[in-house]
Design an enzyme around this catalytic site. Structure first.
Site, PDB file in Angstrom:
ATOM      1  N   ASP A   1      -1.493   6.756   6.074  1.00 18.71           N
ATOM      2  CA  ASP A   1      -2.596   5.898   5.676  1.00 18.71           C
ATOM      3  C   ASP A   1      -2.813   4.892   6.808  1.00 18.71           C
ATOM      4  O   ASP A   1      -2.006   3.994   7.007  1.00 18.71           O
ATOM      5  CB  ASP A   1      -2.230   5.178   4.368  1.00 18.71           C
TER       6      ASP A   1
ATOM      7  N   TRP B   1       0.819  -1.219   0.000  1.00 16.50           N
ATOM      8  CA  TRP B   1       0.000   0.000   0.000  1.00 16.50           C
ATOM      9  C   TRP B   1       0.843   1.256   0.000  1.00 16.50           C
ATOM     10  O   TRP B   1       0.535   2.217  -0.728  1.00 16.50           O
ATOM     11  CB  TRP B   1      -0.999  -0.014   1.156  1.00 16.50           C
TER      12      TRP B   1
ATOM     13  N   LYS C   1     -12.604  -1.468   6.978  1.00 21.06           N
ATOM     14  CA  LYS C   1     -11.915  -2.419   7.854  1.00 21.06           C
ATOM     15  C   LYS C   1     -12.384  -2.247   9.304  1.00 21.06           C
ATOM     16  O   LYS C   1     -13.012  -3.126   9.877  1.00 21.06           O
ATOM     17  CB  LYS C   1     -10.405  -2.244   7.721  1.00 21.06           C
TER      18      LYS C   1
END
Lengths: 362, 362
Positions: free
Chosen positions: B174, B102, B198
């Site tokens: 992030d 990511w 999530k």
């Protein structure tokens, strides 16, 4: 309170059977032991929901195979930007027809990307829009990249009851507030987009139906999230899509099919709109502004003789189980949005109240 | 099937009381006679949900008043673009720390907008990431516009258990896959973003927590949807926000408060992660790759001694009510995501199965 008749312009009422099914499946979708909200978007359960929603939409609108269906985020507002980014194809100019607030905003946003030719604008001296300019009055440019229209204006209640003919120049339509309310010939359009929160499902989802040959010509290095090709190549799964919204939209598509499809919806929508406009025309107490031939079957704005009566009108409506009848702040007065999910009984209840209120206050 | 233990990395399990409340309110939210999906985003009912969700998040993370909370669309992927568009402030370069897939993708996307300095990269010869590089090894640039990190890597299972100190250069994180799982000091960050799917709620919502002085410096004429200032000025209502997703997130925030807040979650998450890693360490049948000090408490990847056993492992897990244990296609093996909503009993069930499977096949 029991369920109300919800005349909101959007987010708007959803079919009650759809809500009941979603509630029943909240903790366990089809024996999976999970809510649709909890599923991996790459797993077979969600993938089947995604594919089924696409297929059902394709069936409902007879979308030709040469068109891609994209499920995107960011609402119609993001499409104001994605359309020029993707469809200008080096042409540097595009045609916009202005029939109300939404088509005006679409044109404004496009000015950051290209020369915008306003080929027709129905605004009167007060900035009000009450009709769709005839195509014979449009000043179309042959070298425009596309022609953009908003086929139903939610604020003013102006709707196209005909399909423009733009020849070889692709026709782009914002159908947010009347998609699936009537039959359309998709092949007449290069691209159709629609925010979900009126006739489809929850806010946060926007549909794009785009002819394949128009994909793949975005400006150099657009953000990937703004590139139709990237989304088409990933089947709307470049990143996690709004899965629950797509699931809800899919339930609405299935409900539409059970009701008899878009043809049946169109029949019912004509019946509902006629009932309401007939009452407004018959009772001199109420005024409407839009030309009869361009009246929206989805959004019906009207005014009382004195704005000081508005509050009493809304309060009485609420007592009778009808909410969200207040007009948009830019237009004032009242507005009844009567999308697919509004039953005939809701319009009948409103018409009875229109009679009653006019008699008491007229 | 009854409810399963869902180890999906995202969209992921939600707290069962939250799903029950949402199901119960599906046709009538608090006596309004409407689903939250059907409410106008400008009406008092939805506005109260919107404001309450913001306030609850502010309480849960002790977010200082000098930070704005934005509820946006487009997922973390859109933030890969919005961060450089808004935070470069003419500086032309930014620092990125790479600890997995990511953070690598974030750096890749940023290259369209600026010079990306990779100040540290933990990839080994095979491209695997198994640790967080110590800050003393980072080659930070004093004139960078910001430093970007991904504080929990969902694929590899690498997590920061410390907060970088980047001095006057804003730290951008992030936190998609571990926000609200542990206490953080928001004031150490310039900007935090997190996809909701999530630890927060349904996919289609992304949170941005941004220090006010970093707002308002976007590149000239960015698309409005990519401009934090436009969203901040409109309180995340530039256009219709993903209202139902925000409502669900709000229910999760309230559930978190009832459980004792983020401090209590952190305690439980440590307990759950220790239980699982202890079993994996104790049983030589299983392997883990990540350095012990950098192990994620949210995503626990592990492998069996032979990939040919994977299918049997997953089938046995499913029989025992555990799903979504298959590792990411880029990493292989298994992965157990144990976010806030995963109860201790789910991890206990998994540990019992790890023992059983190792005994039978070891």
């Amino acid at each position: 309170m029991s369920r109300v008749y919800n005349f909101s312009a959007g987010p708007a009422a959803l079919p009650e059977p759809v809500l009941r099914k979603a509630a029943a499946e909240m903790l366990d979708w089809c024996g999976s032991g999970q809510s649709v909200m909890e599923m991996s978007h790459r797993g077979p359960d969600y993938m089947s929901i995604h594919a089924q929603a696409q297929q059902d939409l394709r069936d409902l609108l007879n979308i030709p195979d040469s068109y891609k269906i994209l499920f995107l985020q960011g609402g119609g507002t993001t499409q104001f930007e994605m359309v020029p980014i993707n469809l200008l194809r080096g042409k540097g100019k595009a045609d916009y027809v202005i029939t109300g607030e939404w088509s005006k905003r679409a044109a404004q946003e496009a000015r950051a990307f290209c020369q915008v030719n306003v080929v027709a604008d129905s605004a009167n001296a007060k900035g009000q829009h009450t009709f769709v300019p005839k195509q014979s009055d449009w000043k179309l440019k042959k070298d425009a990249a596309y022609v953009h229209v908003c086929t139903n204006e939610t604020l003013g209640g102006v709707e196209y009851h005909w399909t423009p003919d733009t020849g070889k120049v692709p026709l782009v339509a914002d159908m947010s507030s009347h998609i699936l309310s009537k039959q359309i010939d998709v092949s007449k359009y290069g691209l159709i987009y629609a925010g979900a929160q009126k006739n489809i499902g929850p806010a946060g989802l926007v549909l794009v139906i785009v002819r394949e040959d128009l994909i793949g010509h975005a400006v150099p290095t657009p953000p990937p999230m703004f590139n139709y090709k990237v989304h088409a190549d990933h089947d709307s799964m470049l990143n996690t899509p709004p899965t629950y919204s797509i699931y809800m939209a899919g339930l609405v598509f299935q409900w539409l099919k059970q009701q008899g499809g878009v043809a049946e919806m169109e029949k019912r929508n004509i019946q509902k709109a006629n009932l309401l406009y007939d009452a407004l025309d018959r009772l001199p107490f109420y005024s409407t502004k839009v030309n009869k031939g361009d009246r929206s079957r989805m959004n019906v704005p009207f005014t009382l003789p004195d704005a000081r009566l508005d509050e009493a009108f809304l309060a009485g409506a609420k007592e009778r189980g009808m909410v969200q009848l207040k007009g948009h702040r830019l237009i004032g007065g009242m507005r009844a949005s009567i999308y697919n999910a509004m039953p005939l009984s809701g319009v009948e209840t409103l018409v009875a109240y229109l009679n009653e209120f006019a008699q008491k206050n007229g």
